[in-house]
Design an enzyme around this catalytic site. Structure first.
Site, mmCIF file in Angstrom:
data_model
loop_
_atom_site.group_PDB
_atom_site.id
_atom_site.type_symbol
_atom_site.label_atom_id
_atom_site.label_comp_id
_atom_site.label_asym_id
_atom_site.label_seq_id
_atom_site.Cartn_x
_atom_site.Cartn_y
_atom_site.Cartn_z
ATOM 1 N N GLN A 264 2.639 10.205 1.323
ATOM 2 C CA GLN A 264 3.977 9.606 1.430
ATOM 3 C C GLN A 264 4.869 10.034 0.269
ATOM 4 O O GLN A 264 6.093 9.929 0.356
ATOM 5 C CB GLN A 264 3.886 8.070 1.443
ATOM 6 C CG GLN A 264 3.335 7.506 2.735
ATOM 7 C CD GLN A 264 3.262 5.987 2.682
ATOM 8 O OE1 GLN A 264 2.319 5.434 2.156
ATOM 9 N NE2 GLN A 264 4.288 5.318 3.205
ATOM 10 N N HIS B 16 -3.934 1.347 7.625
ATOM 11 C CA HIS B 16 -2.586 1.935 7.666
ATOM 12 C C HIS B 16 -2.502 3.100 6.663
ATOM 13 O O HIS B 16 -2.013 4.184 7.005
ATOM 14 C CB HIS B 16 -1.554 0.847 7.335
ATOM 15 C CG HIS B 16 -0.133 1.325 7.287
ATOM 16 N ND1 HIS B 16 0.817 0.915 8.199
ATOM 17 C CD2 HIS B 16 0.512 2.173 6.438
ATOM 18 C CE1 HIS B 16 1.983 1.497 7.909
ATOM 19 N NE2 HIS B 16 1.821 2.263 6.846
ATOM 20 N N GLY C 144 0.828 -1.201 0.000
ATOM 21 C CA GLY C 144 0.000 0.000 0.000
ATOM 22 C C GLY C 144 0.857 1.243 0.000
ATOM 23 O O GLY C 144 2.007 1.227 0.451
ATOM 24 N N HIS D 297 -2.304 7.602 6.994
ATOM 25 C CA HIS D 297 -1.398 8.557 6.325
ATOM 26 C C HIS D 297 -2.160 9.796 5.844
ATOM 27 O O HIS D 297 -1.636 10.913 5.890
ATOM 28 C CB HIS D 297 -0.712 7.907 5.118
ATOM 29 C CG HIS D 297 0.459 7.029 5.465
ATOM 30 N ND1 HIS D 297 1.584 7.507 6.109
ATOM 31 C CD2 HIS D 297 0.700 5.712 5.241
ATOM 32 C CE1 HIS D 297 2.455 6.513 6.260
ATOM 33 N NE2 HIS D 297 1.938 5.417 5.750
ATOM 34 N N CYS E 60 6.636 0.460 7.392
ATOM 35 C CA CYS E 60 6.173 1.536 6.520
ATOM 36 C C CYS E 60 7.330 1.987 5.636
ATOM 37 O O CYS E 60 8.460 2.107 6.127
ATOM 38 C CB CYS E 60 5.680 2.691 7.391
ATOM 39 S SG CYS E 60 5.045 4.094 6.482
HETATM 40 ZN ZN LIG Z 1 3.002 3.659 5.767
#
Ligand SMILES: [Zn+2]
Lengths: 166, 173
Positions: free
Chosen positions: A52, A138, A47, A142, A96
Site C-alpha cells: 500500500q 485484509h 492495519g 494486499h 481500505c
Molecule cells: Zn486495505
C-alpha cells in the site's frame, strides 16, 4: 521515521504480488518504522501492508488494540506471514486506506492461526479471532495483490444467504 | 453548468432495462452518480443520480422514447447533491416476525424518537401466503450507541417482534 504516501485504487501497483523478505537488515527496521508511522497517522486505521506504500515485500502491520472490548495480540508486525489454520466464516464491513470513501461487506474466516517472522527473523505464531482475524486477512490480501473490492458482497447478500438456507 | 437530477424509474420488470436506460443517458451526455436498483413485487425500480448540462425538460425529452417503448414511469427531480459524502453506519437492526400491519411504523417510529438515523433499509415478505413473515434489515447511525436504543425498542419485543442489534465497526486497513 517518515509518513509514506499511500497508493490509491485504481493504481495498478496495488495488484502486484509482493515477494518474501530475505534480508532482516537495518533497511527492514527503518521501513517497518515508516510503515507504522504511516498507519498511526490515519485515525481509525488498524492495519497497513507494505504494497500500500509502494514497497513490494511481504510485510504487514496490524494493531486493533485501540478498539474497545476486543480480544487481540496487540501490535503485530507480520513478516512473510502464512495462514496455518482458518475456521468459521463471518461477514463484516471493511474499508481500505487505498480505496477512500467506499465500504462493503466481506466474508472472512472467524478464527485463524498465522505464522510470521519478526524484524530479526524469529518465527511467531498468533491466534486471532473476529475483528483482528479480519484485519490480518485484509492485510495479507494486499500482499497477494488483492483488495477487499475483489471480495465485496452485495449489501443485501446477508438476507439472500438466509433465504437460501431455509 | 452541470446539475444533478434524481431519476426514479418504475415499470414491469424485464431483462435489459438498466442497460437501455444507462445507454440513453450516456448518449444524452449525462454522467451517472450513485444508484440503487431493486425488484419489488416483480416490478423494476431504480433511483439514480444523473448529472448533465441540460434542464429538466431536455432530460424528460431524452428519456421519453425509452419510457414509451418499455412502458416505464419516469420521475425527475432537480437535486442538490454531493458525491464522496458517505456516512458510515454504526448499528444494524434486524427485525423479523409474523407479518402484520404496523411493524414498520412501530419500529421506525421508536428508532426515530431515539435519534437513530436510517442510512439503508431493506425489507421483504417471506414465508408462505398463508403464514407470511416479515424481515427487515436497517443499517444506520445511533449517536448514543446500541444501549440507548435497546431501551427504546424493548416495548416492541413484548409484541412478538424479534429485534437484533448488531454494532457495526467498519475495519479500515
Ligand atoms: Zn486495505
Amino acid at each position: 521515521m517518515a509518513i509514506l504516501e499511500v497508493l490509491r485504487y485504481p493504481d495498478a501497483r496495488l495488484k502486484q504480488v509482493s515477494s518474501a523478505v530475505v534480508e532482516f537488515d537495518e533497511r527492514l527496521h527503518r521501513f517497518a518504522a515508516d510503515l507504522e508511522a504511516t498507519m498511526r497517522a490515519s485515525p481509525g486505521c488498524v492495519g497497513l501492508a507494505a504494497p500500500q506504500v509502494n514497497y513490494f515485500q511481504r510485510i504487514a502491520l496490524v494493531d486493533v488494540s485501540a478498539k474497545p472490548k476486543l480480544p487481540h495480540n496487540g501490535r503485530m508486525l507480520l513478516i512473510n506471514p502464512v495462514i496455518l489454520e482458518q475456521h468459521g466464516a463471518v461477514v463484516g464491513r471493511e474499508g481500505c486506506l487505498s480505496v477512500p470513501d467506499f465500504t462493503g461487506n466481506v466474508l472472512r474466516a472467524e478464527r485463524i492461526v498465522v505464522r510470521s517472522h519478526d524484524l530479526d527473523g524469529a518465527p511467531h505464531e498468533y491466534r486471532c479471532q473476529g475483528y483482528e482475524a479480519r484485519a490480518v486477512l485484509h492485510e495479507l490480501d494486499h500482499l497477494d495483490g488483492l483488495l477487499f473490492l475483489d471480495r465485496v458482497e452485495s449489501p443485501r447478500q446477508d438476507l439472500f444467504r438466509r433465504k437460501n438456507y431455509k | 453548468m452541470k446539475r444533478w437530477y434524481m431519476l426514479t424509474v418504475v415499470g414491469a420488470d424485464r431483462p435489459g432495462i438498466v442497460a437501455r436506460l444507462s445507454e440513453t443517458l450516456y448518449h444524452g451526455g449525462c454522467n451517472l452518480g450513485e444508484a440503487s436498483m431493486a425488484r419489488l413485487g416483480g416490478n423494476f425500480s431504480i433511483m439514480l443520480m444523473a448529472q448533465t448540462d441540460t434542464d429538466i425538460e431536455a432530460l424528460r425529452l431524452l428519456l421519453a422514447p425509452l419510457a414509451r417503448e418499455l412502458n416505464l414511469h419516469v420521475h425527475l427531480d432537480r437535486i442538490e447533491a454531493q458525491l464522496h459524502e458517505h456516512v458510515e453506519p454504526n448499528l444494524r437492526i434486524t427485525v423479523s416476525g409474523a407479518d402484520r400491519a404496523g411493524i414498520v411504523a412501530e419500529v421506525t417510529g421508536a428508532l426515530a424518537r431515539a435519534g437513530f438515523n436510517i442510512l439503508d433499509l431493506y425489507s421483504d415478505v417471506a414465508g408462505t401466503a398463508a403464514k407470511p413473515i416479515y424481515v427487515m434489515i436497517i443499517d444506520g447511525f445511533a449517536p448514543q450507541g446500541a444501549e440507548a436504543l435497546e431501551a427504546a425498542l424493548a416495548p416492541l419485543r413484548k409484541t412478538g417482534v424479534d429485534l437484533r442489534l448488531t454494532p457495526l465497526d467498519t475495519l479500515i486497513g
